[in-house]
Design an enzyme around this catalytic site. Structure first.
Site, PDB file in Angstrom:
ATOM      1  CD  GLU A 246      47.378  10.537  24.029  1.00 18.76           C
ATOM      2  OE1 GLU A 246      46.615  11.514  23.962  1.00 18.76           O
ATOM      3  OE2 GLU A 246      48.484  10.594  24.585  1.00 18.76           O
TER       4      GLU A 246
ATOM      5  CG  ASP B 172      39.923  17.992  26.417  1.00 15.90           C
ATOM      6  OD1 ASP B 172      41.129  17.757  26.239  1.00 15.90           O
ATOM      7  OD2 ASP B 172      39.112  17.144  26.812  1.00 15.90           O
TER       8      ASP B 172
ATOM      9  CE1 TYR C 111      50.276  15.245  27.131  1.00 13.67           C
ATOM     10  CE2 TYR C 111      49.060  13.332  26.344  1.00 13.67           C
ATOM     11  CZ  TYR C 111      49.369  14.674  26.252  1.00 13.67           C
ATOM     12  OH  TYR C 111      48.764  15.453  25.286  1.00 13.67           O
TER      13      TYR C 111
END
Length: 263
Positions: free
Chosen positions: A49, A60, A175
């Site tokens: 990734e 994040d 994911y």
């Protein structure tokens, strides 16, 4: 069949789980991140990734945010990230690369141009965290038509009513975000993850890869044992941020990959 599909087929044939590693393109600088990128396959990484830095990375945690800021301060752009993939492909035509980031840089470039350029650079899939399924016509469906996988995130808050919508146009793999919150937060627990992975796998034939909260070979092994593999990002980025050399970072990555492959 994309490189991602081929990789999972090969792993399945070997009875192995996937180890996925995330790095931020351009962190701490272009040359170092390219060196790390090129070294990941030999360290046991099955899928890469590659993070595209963005000024407002809302999903994040501090580790990835700071990495993105360092990359942007060093002049990293979407073009330079694609250039990294192009350089990588000169010596590796099999390891899949997933470009991970936010929609704004892609939108600014123009979706059509971006997809042509990404495909030419050897990008295999996209994770765009701020484009929900309701916006699939924007990028997801054009990306799939261009031969790129579009990978979607499922979370602990993705209930049974929402899950089919999330899975509808997903390809490559799913994911699963093991914890509620931002990257680099609490540690993932296999006992919590296992029933969620089973719930998702009951609704799709795609591999389910688990990320967030994995920092040690032991956790890598335990999480991979209840899924089709695991992703590590913040822990790797943190090693780079601490000033470790590229060989030291890659040795750490190898220990995590070995953990996942023991599962």
């Amino acid at each position: 069949m994309t490189r991602i599909d081929a990789k999972f087929a090969a792993l399945q044939a070997e009875g192995k789980k996937a180890f996925v590693a995330y790095i931020m393109a351009g962190d701490p600088d272009y040359a170092t991140s390219l060196e790390v990128l090129k070294g990941l396959p030999a360290a046991g990484v099955d899928i890469i990734e590659l993070g595209q830095p963005f000024t407002d990375p809302m999903a994040d945690g501090p580790t990835i945010q700071l990495a993105g800021q360092r990359a942007l301060d060093g002049g990293q752009t979407l073009q330079k990230t694609l250039d990294m993939a192009t350089e990588f492909r000169k010596t590796d035509d099999t390891t899949p690369i997933v470009l991970m980031g936010y929609y704004n840089p892609i939108f600014s470039r123009g979706v059509e141009k971006f997809l042509v350029d990404a495909k030419a650079a050897g990008i295999d899939g996209l994770i765009v965290v701020d484009l929900p399924p309701e916006e699939d016509d924007e990028l997801c469906i054009p990306a799939q038509k261009a031969g790129l996988n579009f990978i979607r995130l499922a979370t602990p808050t993705t209930d049974d009513e929402r899950l089919p919508t999330v899975l509808q146009n997903t390809s490559g793999f799913v994911y699963y975000v093991s914890i509620t919150g931002i990257t680099g937060a609490a540690a993932a627990q296999a006992a919590d993850v296992a029933p969620e992975v089973a719930r998702i796998k009951a609704k799709t034939d795609l591999p389910v890869i688990v990320g967030f909260g994995i920092r040690t070979p032991e956790t890598s092994q335990s999480i991979a044992s209840v899924a089709d593999g695991c992703v590590v990002g913040s822990a790797i980025v943190g090693e780079l941020a601490s000033g470790k050399s590229v060989p030291e970072v890659l040795a750490f990555v190898k220990s995590l990959a070995d953990g996942a492959h023991r599962a």
